[in-house]
Enzyme design. Structure first.
Site, PDB file in Angstrom:
ATOM      1  CG  ASP A   1       1.245   1.725  -8.904  1.00  0.00           C
ATOM      2  OD1 ASP A   1       1.902   2.264  -7.998  1.00  0.00           O
ATOM      3  OD2 ASP A   1       1.761   1.031  -9.804  1.00  0.00           O
ATOM      4  CD  GLU A   2       0.836  -2.616 -10.948  1.00  0.00           C
ATOM      5  OE1 GLU A   2       0.553  -3.080 -12.058  1.00  0.00           O
ATOM      6  OE2 GLU A   2       2.016  -2.425 -10.579  1.00  0.00           O
ATOM      7  CB  CYS A   3      -1.711  -1.477  -2.883  1.00  0.00           C
ATOM      8  SG  CYS A   3      -1.506  -1.906  -1.132  1.00  0.00           S
TER       9      CYS A   3
END
EC number: 3.2.1.52
Length: 761
Positions: free
Chosen positions: A329-331
């Site tokens: 997530d959230e890369c």
């Protein structure tokens, strides 16, 4: 005859006193959580005593389970049950393993006058049957010290039960804030009590690497420690032996442990020790503020994949369960967009954008996990650029990711924030300890249905279940972890186990009454609703009316004489009206007598603070500032060199840069539109109106204002002073806040913002 009546009265009184003196309780109500899917009550009771025979088949797992059950009796009742393989005619607790049509987690339980019989196809099902039996006993069975005035009696019932979902979990982030092994064991004990079967252990992050990797010691030596905003160091990690200890402890309680090793983003703590795995080469520091870090693993370097393969080689043997969580997530893609190695990789592999590069990254890791015999699971961003063939998706950004994955034929675990994020507030943010935000009540968690309406028929079968997610940014102590987790995780336990048709929130609240006692015996710091409504200082000119409410039905008691309210204090039943200065102390009381913290409300009769005739020369605030790290307002007393400043929206960055800590004392004026009582709120460290310190947030985390007050103000111009420390307390920089005060006239619903350009000097 008269004498006989007197003697009879004495006899009855003696009998009543004798009954009272024994302290023995009536047969406990049938209050099982999660609610069994089929339960029929019968007449009669069965009492466990020191002569009760515990009949268990010769089986290693069941022998361990028998030990856990016997430990409860030994600690609470002072006796152990005799374990045997032959069932006597009466006074027994018998477990029978019977292969048949029951599922792996199903069980049948019959409590009759002669004894207790539990049937299951597997050891896990038998364990759940015994867990239910313990809940039929008085709550004192969970005590760790012996109690002598309890009959270990349960009502006769017949239960046929099986869970709705196979994934009933709790996620725990130990990276933002670390917790010791004993704390985790305590949570596993409670999870087992409510038939939860999956512990999702979030072990790596930007803010800390928490698992020992022997080949790469700098992951914990450097990546496991961060320097906080106040200069102190914060760290901790689990050795591989400690990991094994936790996994074994969970296994005894039939709980599967899923490790999470974040990739390709949330990797800063790893890059601190091994900067060559990044796109830029560093150097880096472990992130000491919350949020998302732009520096991630470089997707263009083979060294990155060699490193992650080595890490996985060490992690997999520690966790025998089939699932391995890779985060995903959230890369942020900003570094990849500028990285020659990543761009070269994209050209070589024919990838059209960085989202497909993330998919390439994830699919390479998937092959590594498959070679280890593991199934990959990740947050719903792993859908970006194409989902890895064998992946399971954990849908957290709402339900859309889970719906899409299920439609593609992938299994999903539904974890949308609106219902299952246990870092959210479960009460008014003005009175609760600071949290990340959001608002999810116990009722909302209980009401969640993990199968979205869009998934019908065979697609619905891809929903494995749900879990409560515990992100720990604002959980500064183990007690705060539990304050957020409970009792909402127990509501989610029932969501995961009980069929929708068998659920009822009001009934759940009733069944929770003895469960709170059980939590007390495990020293769980669960949330008790606070009385909400008035702020802590209520100003009035003629009279004040205080109207309190709670987030779920619970009794409130209060005092007005300065004493601490207790269970026998006056019960709050209707709004309170005052015409003179008064101190109101109020708290809530649960059915078994445990009470919430006390809220103290000062009711103050005031005259309208008069406006002033000010000569306005400019817009904004005028004052002084100094560069440096100031954690407390008193730190400004040591400043030797101040700089003058006029702060407007254009000059605000001078004192408000995250990378350039400062302290400022600013003065000016605000304009109040009409006479009235106003509620004021702000995240400034201190806010004065005239000479009065109205709001004091000194040394607090400035995430949300929790020190609102009301004040009587006349229409017109009022002098104000602001103390503003641009610091980082508890991982939240003051610079992230809007530079403003909010006010609303009492009775109004919405606040008005006083932004920087609304001030004058």
């Amino acid at each position: 005859m008269k004498k006989l009546k007197i003697n009879f009265f004495i006899l009855v009184s003696a009998m009543v006193l004798a009954a009272c003196s024994t302290g023995k309780k009536e047969v406990p109500q049938v209050a099982v959580v999660p609610q069994p899917n089929k339960l029929v009550k019968a007449e009669g009771t069965f009492t466990v005593n020191a002569k009760t025979t515990f009949v268990i088949p010769e089986n290693k797992a069941l022998n361990s389970t028998a030990g856990l059950v016997n430990m409860r009796f030994k600690q609470a009742a002072g006796f152990e049950l005799t374990v045997a393989q032959q069932k006597p005619a009466k006074n027994f607790i018998a477990v029978e393993l019977a292969k048949g049509s029951m599922g792996d987690e199903a069980y049948e339980l019959e409590v009759a006058k002669e004894g207790v019989t539990i049937k299951a196809a597997t050891e896990r099902g038998a364990f759940y049957g015994l867990i239910t039996m313990l809940q039929l006993l008085p709550a004192e069975i969970e005590r760790t010290t012996q109690v002598s005035d309890v009959d270990w009696t349960m009502a006769c019932v017949t239960i046929k039960d099986a869970p709705r979902f196979v994934w009933r979990g709790m996620h725990l982030d130990v990276c933002r804030h670390f917790v010791p092994v004993d704390f985790i064991k305590k949570q596993l004990d409670v999870m087992a009590m409510f038939k939860m079967n999956t512990f999702h252990w979030h072990l790596t992050e930007d803010q800390g690497w928490r698992i020992e990797i022997k080949k790469y010691p700098k992951l914990t030596e450097l990546g496991g420690v961060r320097t906080e905003g106040d200069g102190s160091e914060y760290g901790g990690y689990y050795t591989q032996e400690e990991i094994k200890e936790v996994v074994a402890y969970a296994s005894e309680r039939f709980i599967n442990v899923v490790p999470e090793i974040e990739l390709p983003g949330h990797a800063l703590a790893a890059l601190v020790g091994y900067p060559e795995l990044s796109c830029t080469g560093g150097p880096f520091k472990v992130r000491n503020v919350w949020g998302v870090e732009p520096d991630v693993y470089c997707a263009g370097k083979e060294e990155t994949f060699h490193f992650l393969e080595d890490v996985i080689d060490e992690v997999v043997p520690l966790f025998p369960y089939e699932y391995f969580h890779i985060g995903g997530d959230e890369c942020p893609k900003t570094r990849w967009e500028e990285c020659p190695d990543c761009q070269r990789r994209m050209r070589k592999e024919g990838l059209k954008d960085e989202h497909e590069l993330q998919s390439y990254f994830v699919q390479r890791i998937e092959k590594v996990l498959l070679a280890h015999g593991r199934k990959m699971i990740g947050w719903d961003e792993i859908l970006e650029g194409g989902l890895a063939p064998s992946a399971t998706v954990m849908s957290w950004r709402g339900e859309a990711g889970g719906i899409e994955a299920a439609k593609q034929g992938h299994d999903v675990v539904m974890t949308p924030g609106n219902w299952v994020y246990l870092d959210h507030y479960q009460g008014d943010s003005r009175f609760e300890p600071v949290a990340i935000g959001g608002y999810t009540t116990l009722e909302e968690s209980y009401g969640y249905n993990p199968v979205p309406a869009d998934l019908k028929g065979d697609m619905a079968k891809h929903v494995l279940g749900t879990q409560g997610n515990v992100w720990s940014e604002y959980m500064y102590t183990p007690e705060l972890f539990e304050y957020r987790i409970y009792p909402r995780i127990i509501a989610l336990a029932e969501v995961g186990w009980t069929e929708t048709a068998n659920k009822n929130y009001e009934d759940f609240l009733t069944r929770m009454n003895p469960q709170f006692e059980r939590l007390d015996y495990h020293n769980i710091n669960y949330h008790i609703p606070l009385p909400e409504g008035p702020v802590n200082v209520v100003a009035f000119t003629d009279q004040a009316t205080l109207d309190f409410s709670t987030t779920r039905p619970v009794k409130m008691v209060y005092t007005t004489d300065g004493t601490e309210p207790n269970a026998n204090s006056t019960v709050y039943e209707a709004p309170l009206t005052f015409t003179e200065n008064t101190t109101v102390k109020i708290r809530t009381v649960l059915n078994h007598g445990k009470m919430s913290k006390v809220r103290t409300i000062q009711v103050e009769k005031q005259t309208l603070k008069p406006a002033v005739d000010a000569k306005i020369t400019g817009t904004g605030l005028k004052g002084k500032y100094a560069e440096g790290t100031f954690i407390a307002v008193a730190d400004l007393d040591n400043v030797k060199s101040w700089k003058e400043i006029v702060v407007t929206s254009k000059s605000l960055p001078t004192i408000n840069k995250e990378a350039n800590p400062t302290g400022a004392i600013l003065e000016g004026y605000i304009t109040i539109p009409e006479d009235g009582i106003y509620e004021m709120q702000t995240n400034f460290d201190q806010f004065f109106i005239g000479d009065e310190l109205l709001i004091n947030n000194d040394k607090e985390v400035k995430r949300f204002s929790r020190n609102n007050k009301t004040i009587a103000l006349a229409k017109g111009t009022h002098p104000v002073k602001i103390v503003y420390l641009n610091n980082n307390i508890g991982g939240y920089p003051q610079s992230w806040n809007h530079f403003r005060i909010n006010y609303r006239k009492v009775g109004d619903e919405k606040f008005t913002d006083i932004k920087i350009d609304n001030y004058s000097y």
